[in-house]
Every structure is written in C-alpha cells, then in structure tokens.
Design an enzyme around this catalytic site. Structure first.
Site, mmCIF file in Angstrom:
data_model
loop_
_atom_site.group_PDB
_atom_site.id
_atom_site.type_symbol
_atom_site.label_atom_id
_atom_site.label_comp_id
_atom_site.label_asym_id
_atom_site.label_seq_id
_atom_site.Cartn_x
_atom_site.Cartn_y
_atom_site.Cartn_z
ATOM 1 N N GLU A 166 -54.498 27.988 -72.220
ATOM 2 C CA GLU A 166 -53.538 27.291 -71.352
ATOM 3 C C GLU A 166 -53.317 25.834 -71.742
ATOM 4 O O GLU A 166 -53.646 24.930 -70.968
ATOM 5 C CB GLU A 166 -54.064 27.315 -69.912
ATOM 6 C CG GLU A 166 -54.239 28.700 -69.364
ATOM 7 C CD GLU A 166 -54.890 28.706 -67.991
ATOM 8 O OE1 GLU A 166 -54.561 29.594 -67.196
ATOM 9 O OE2 GLU A 166 -55.730 27.820 -67.721
ATOM 10 N N PRO A 167 -52.781 25.573 -72.908
ATOM 11 C CA PRO A 167 -52.529 24.175 -73.264
ATOM 12 C C PRO A 167 -51.372 23.589 -72.460
ATOM 13 O O PRO A 167 -50.346 24.240 -72.263
ATOM 14 C CB PRO A 167 -52.155 24.266 -74.750
ATOM 15 C CG PRO A 167 -51.623 25.651 -74.927
ATOM 16 C CD PRO A 167 -52.342 26.525 -73.932
ATOM 17 N N GLY A 168 -51.558 22.387 -71.981
ATOM 18 C CA GLY A 168 -50.474 21.693 -71.282
ATOM 19 C C GLY A 168 -50.140 20.430 -72.047
ATOM 20 O O GLY A 168 -49.138 20.323 -72.743
ATOM 21 N N ARG A 169 -51.068 19.472 -71.941
ATOM 22 C CA ARG A 169 -50.883 18.167 -72.557
ATOM 23 C C ARG A 169 -50.474 18.270 -74.030
ATOM 24 O O ARG A 169 -49.550 17.603 -74.485
ATOM 25 C CB ARG A 169 -52.219 17.403 -72.468
ATOM 26 C CG ARG A 169 -52.148 15.981 -72.987
ATOM 27 C CD ARG A 169 -53.570 15.401 -73.168
ATOM 28 N NE ARG A 169 -54.447 15.664 -72.066
ATOM 29 C CZ ARG A 169 -54.614 14.875 -71.002
ATOM 30 N NH1 ARG A 169 -53.960 13.745 -70.921
ATOM 31 N NH2 ARG A 169 -55.452 15.206 -70.043
ATOM 32 N N ARG A 202 -51.296 6.810 -65.137
ATOM 33 C CA ARG A 202 -52.511 7.235 -65.842
ATOM 34 C C ARG A 202 -53.456 6.076 -66.179
ATOM 35 O O ARG A 202 -54.643 6.299 -66.330
ATOM 36 C CB ARG A 202 -52.169 8.060 -67.088
ATOM 37 C CG ARG A 202 -51.466 9.382 -66.734
ATOM 38 C CD ARG A 202 -51.371 10.348 -67.906
ATOM 39 N NE ARG A 202 -52.649 10.879 -68.280
ATOM 40 C CZ ARG A 202 -53.355 10.487 -69.317
ATOM 41 N NH1 ARG A 202 -52.869 9.565 -70.136
ATOM 42 N NH2 ARG A 202 -54.527 11.019 -69.573
ATOM 43 N N CYS A 260 -45.706 -3.726 -56.430
ATOM 44 C CA CYS A 260 -46.346 -4.813 -55.725
ATOM 45 C C CYS A 260 -47.834 -4.522 -55.629
ATOM 46 O O CYS A 260 -48.347 -4.204 -54.556
ATOM 47 C CB CYS A 260 -45.713 -4.915 -54.345
ATOM 48 S SG CYS A 260 -45.713 -6.572 -53.777
ATOM 49 N N GLU A 261 -48.516 -4.609 -56.743
ATOM 50 C CA GLU A 261 -49.917 -4.189 -56.816
ATOM 51 C C GLU A 261 -50.480 -4.682 -58.147
ATOM 52 O O GLU A 261 -49.945 -4.327 -59.200
ATOM 53 C CB GLU A 261 -49.920 -2.648 -56.746
ATOM 54 C CG GLU A 261 -51.228 -2.017 -56.943
ATOM 55 C CD GLU A 261 -51.532 -0.946 -55.885
ATOM 56 O OE1 GLU A 261 -50.791 -0.805 -54.887
ATOM 57 O OE2 GLU A 261 -52.536 -0.278 -56.075
ATOM 58 N N TYR A 287 -48.162 14.636 -67.894
ATOM 59 C CA TYR A 287 -48.787 13.964 -66.754
ATOM 60 C C TYR A 287 -48.203 12.576 -66.501
ATOM 61 O O TYR A 287 -48.905 11.683 -66.034
ATOM 62 C CB TYR A 287 -50.306 13.891 -66.940
ATOM 63 C CG TYR A 287 -50.940 15.251 -67.159
ATOM 64 C CD1 TYR A 287 -50.887 16.221 -66.163
ATOM 65 C CD2 TYR A 287 -51.560 15.593 -68.363
ATOM 66 C CE1 TYR A 287 -51.437 17.476 -66.358
ATOM 67 C CE2 TYR A 287 -52.112 16.844 -68.575
ATOM 68 C CZ TYR A 287 -52.048 17.786 -67.556
ATOM 69 O OH TYR A 287 -52.594 19.028 -67.756
HETATM 70 N N1 LLP Z 1 -55.581 25.155 -67.186
HETATM 71 C C1 LLP Z 1 -56.123 24.680 -66.055
HETATM 72 C C2 LLP Z 1 -56.726 25.609 -65.113
HETATM 73 C C3 LLP Z 1 -56.081 23.314 -65.781
HETATM 74 O O1 LLP Z 1 -56.629 22.857 -64.676
HETATM 75 C C4 LLP Z 1 -55.474 22.435 -66.700
HETATM 76 C C5 LLP Z 1 -55.380 21.016 -66.429
HETATM 77 C C6 LLP Z 1 -54.898 22.982 -67.870
HETATM 78 C C7 LLP Z 1 -54.986 24.344 -68.075
HETATM 79 C C8 LLP Z 1 -54.190 22.144 -68.892
HETATM 80 O O2 LLP Z 1 -55.003 21.205 -69.471
HETATM 81 P P1 LLP Z 1 -54.425 20.320 -70.675
HETATM 82 O O3 LLP Z 1 -54.243 21.229 -71.855
HETATM 83 O O4 LLP Z 1 -53.156 19.736 -70.212
HETATM 84 O O5 LLP Z 1 -55.458 19.276 -70.902
HETATM 85 N N2 LLP Z 1 -53.724 14.467 -64.809
HETATM 86 C C9 LLP Z 1 -54.747 14.436 -65.841
HETATM 87 C C10 LLP Z 1 -55.011 15.802 -66.407
HETATM 88 C C11 LLP Z 1 -55.413 16.797 -65.373
HETATM 89 C C12 LLP Z 1 -55.581 18.152 -65.948
HETATM 90 C C13 LLP Z 1 -55.672 19.168 -64.875
HETATM 91 N N3 LLP Z 1 -55.801 20.496 -65.343
HETATM 92 C C14 LLP Z 1 -54.307 13.464 -66.931
HETATM 93 O O6 LLP Z 1 -53.263 12.849 -66.792
HETATM 94 O O7 LLP Z 1 -55.031 13.276 -67.917
#
Ligand code: LLP
Length: 432
Positions: free
Chosen positions: A291-294, A331, A362-363, A391
C-alpha cells in the site's frame, strides 16, 4: 538534478515540472498552488506494479494509499494504472466511488469505522474490509445479516516490529491504536471469535509498520512474521487464507541527505522472504498486497508560493514570508519534516542564503522549514517547495479561514486544474 525526476531547469534558469516552466504556471494560476506531474505519478505506479510481475509472478495487487492525496482525478489515474486503493474514511470511499473507481479493488481501513461507513462500504460493494478489532467485526456481521450480504475481511495485525521513523507515524509496535497484537495472543483470539461469524469471510491479514522508512529489514521481518502467523492460524483453525497485505511506508527523498531505496527493491526483498517462508511452512504463496501512498505522489508534487516579505533579523535569522503555510502544508509543525525550497526563477543557481520559510498564519510555529538553503530571495519571487505531493493537500486546513489552493496537474507539456482553489464563499458555505 533536483530531488525528483520530474523537476528540471530550463534555458531561462527557471524550475520546470514535467517540462513546464513553474514561473509561468504561477503566473497563469496564481499562488499558492499545488502542482503535480502526472507522468511521475504514473511512472511510480508502474514501478510497483511491474515489480510484482517481475518478482512475484504478478500474484499481487498494489493498493494506492489514497490518504496521501485524495481527489477524483487520482482515483481515475490509479484505476487506469490497474491499481487498487486503500481508503480510510467515508469521504475517501465516496470520492473513489464518485470517480468511478472499481469498488471491488477498494480496501477499507480504519481503527474506528462508523456503522454508517461500514454500511456504505457494503452498499458500494467494497472489495475488502481491513478490520481493526472484534467490536468492528460484531457491527459488520450484524450489518451484513441485515443487508443479506457476506463480506471479505482481512485483519490488521501489530506484528511487533519497530520501524525507525517519527513517533507519530510508527504503527507496528504493540503500543499503537491500530489493530490486534501478535505477541499477547490478541490476534489469535481475534480469529477464534471472528471465525464464528457467519457473514464474515476471513481471507487474510494486514500490517503497516510505519511511514517514511528507509530500510528493507523491517519489511522483510514483517513478511516473515506475518506469513508465519498465517500458517499458525491454518494449523490451529484449518483456515487457508489467501491475502497478505504488508502496508506501505516506503521512504522518499525530501532533502539531499535522504537515501531512499528503489521502490522495486522492497517488492523484491519481500517476495523472497515470502517464497522462503511459504516453502518452510508448506503453504501456497499468498496473494501479496502493498500500500504505497507517499512514494507514489510525494515526488510528483511541488507547492508554489509568492514571497511577500523578507525580514532579516541581524545575528538571529532571516524570515521569508510566503502566501501559504501550515494551512496547505502542516508537516513541519506536526513532524518537523524537512523540505527543499528554491527560488523558481533562479533554480539552477547555487543556494547562498539560509532562511526560515514562514507562512502567513497568525501563529509563530507556522513555518515550512528552518535553516533552509536557498538562492537569493526577495519580495515577489516564486518559491517552490519540493516533494509536497503527499500529505499536503490531503492534510490541508482552513485555519485562519484561508482557502485551500488549487491543484494543477501537468501532462505532456499541458496543465489543467484537477482541484479548484477554494473561494471565501466555499469557506462560508456551511455557516448558518
Ligand atoms: N497503509 C496504511 C494502513 C497506512 O496507515 C498508511 C499510512 C499507508 C498504507 C501509506 O503509507 P505511505 O506509503 O504513504 O508512507 N501524515 C503523515 C503520514 C501518515 C501515514 C499514515 N498511514 C506524514 O505526513 O508523514
């Protein structure tokens, strides 16, 4: 030359994204502005997908973790690239649904899904629920009974793996709000009870050990621990599960010092461990999910801002104030995250100033970074902050009633708006 492949510098010394001049993009659409390169997003999707084909015989599915960047267009792109998606809320699920995403390739996560969200998932025909706990199983089973449905479920496990990353984005250890733990027997207990539910089909297990991780070892360890647990469940209950979801968390380059691993190396390493463990435990190879997101969207995005003033405080620091800030990028204030910034019109020049990039909220904590190296910068310059594709938009807020910026997508030298900028009336629309 820059931290993402989609970035370059043109003959005018301007920063380009996907080959398009960022100074002209800023002029055309105004700032602040998120800009994303579609080619980079698609390339990253393909790297993961091809790696599953190359190292795991194609027996797997890449799920784009849409919390990183969620809007209709990204679900369309993910669908075209043959990916599934991970959604974590009714809102993400609804966006995917409205974008026409194939709902059977949606995995629904969350540590506290509401009954309304679970009902919605069943109505939309979501492919798989990633259950967090037994209370959720009770609710889900009852809803299925009411609606005359059965549902495929995988359960989120805390595998007891400590990934080295920021505390807030570390999730594999026992002290985490997500999932059921292996080491205290909670996970086995979960199966004992969940297997009694008639409308629930337990088809696999899931873990996610954290985010922005630069090592292969925790993923290899997770692969082995998780598959061994699947074998233990089989031995105890005679249940043959087919899906092993190892989550996301692959690190990316935000600043020069970051040393990410090639994305396909994760899949390769995990595939090897799974093949070995499956042979040891005499199991069929499970379907593998990641599950890549970032790592899919972050490198594809930048944020463009206009400098409003430069305040040099002698012997202290120089504040460069921009027309965005923690509302569009929280972030730094949340995680002390590092970013690279540059002056878009002098992109090829060596940085010669050290600055604090400050937002307009304002912070005092409203900063994008401190001690940032940048080219000589002055009022009116366009500053680009790099690798903001994940993100940032998805975590944006209207703090100080500042509207969220638009998202512009670049493709084949053309630009288009994929998310409109909010207006002041958008901000008022729910006020009575
Ligand atoms: N799968 C699950 C169950 C997750 O909780 C996450 C991220 C991912 C996949 C994707 O992870 P990635 O490949 O994007 O690292 N807001 C934070 C990151 C929070 C991640 C939450 N879960 C930031 O800005 O660094």
């Amino acid at each position: 030359m820059f931290i993402s492949e989609c970035l370059n510098v043109n003959s005018e010394n301007h920063l380009t994204i996907g080959g398009v001049d960022t100074v002209s993009i800023a002029k055309q659409y105004g700032t602040p502005l998120y800009v994303m390169d579609e080619g980079e997003i698609r390339k990253n999707c393909r790297t993961y997908k091809n790696a599953i084909d190359a190292y795991y015989g194609g027996k797997g599915l890449i799920l784009y973790a849409s919390k990183a960047f969620s809007c209709k267009e990204i679900y369309r792109i993910a669908a075209e690239e043959g990916l599934g998606v991970d959604v974590v809320s009714g809102g993400e699920m609804y966006t995917a649904y409205k974008a026409g995403f194939p709902m059977d390739k949606v995995y629904f996560h969350g540590n506290n899904k509401t009954e309304a969200e679970l009902r919605m998932a069943l109505e939309y025909g979501v492919g798989c629920i990633v259950a967090d706990n037994l209370d959720e199983i009770e609710t889900l089973d009852a809803l299925c009974a009411q609606m005359g449905k059965t549902v495929s479920v995988i359960v989120r496990i805390k595998p007891g793996i400590d990934a080295h990353t920021h505390d807030f984005i570390r999730t594999g250890q026992i002290d985490s709000k997500f999932g059921v733990a292996l080491e205290n027997g909670e996970a086995m207990d979960f199966f004992e009870k969940a297997l009694l539910k008639k409308n629930i089909k337990m088809v696999g297990i899931h873990c996610h050990i954290g985010s922005q991780i630069f090592d292969l070892a925790p993923f290899e360890e997770a692969g082995s621990v998780m598959l061994n647990f699947m074998a233990d469940v089989r031995d105890r209950f005679g249940l043959e599960m087919t899906k092993l979801n190892l989550g996301g968390g692959f690190g990316i380059k935000y600043v020069e010092g970051d040393t990410p691993i090639a994305y396909d190396a994760y899949i390769c390493a995990v595939s090897e461990v799974i093949k070995k463990t499956a042979a040891e435990r005499n199991m069929p190879m499970p379907e593998i999910l990641m599950e890549p997101g970032r790592s899919i969207v972050a490198p594809a995005g930048i944020t463009l801002y206009t400098v409003g003033n430069v305040k040099e405080i002698k012997d202290v620091r120089t504040y460069v104030s921009i027309d965005g800030g923690m509302g569009d990028n929280p972030r730094y204030i949340l995680y002390n995250a590092d970013y690279t910034a540059l002056v878009a019109s002098k992109a090829g020049d060596k940085p010669s100033m050290k600055i604090t990039l400050a937002g307009k909220c304002c912070e005092s904590g409203d900063l994008i970074g401190e001690g940032m190296d940048i080219q000589p910068v002055e009022k009116g310059d366009i500053v680009a902050v790099l690798a903001t594709g994940a993100y940032n938009y998805s975590m944006a807020s209207n703090y100080n009633r500042i509207p969220r910026p638009a998202v512009v997508m670049v493709r084949d030298g053309e630009t288009r708006v994929v998310v409109k900028a909010e207006t002041y009336d958008d901000i008022l629309k729910n006020d009575m």
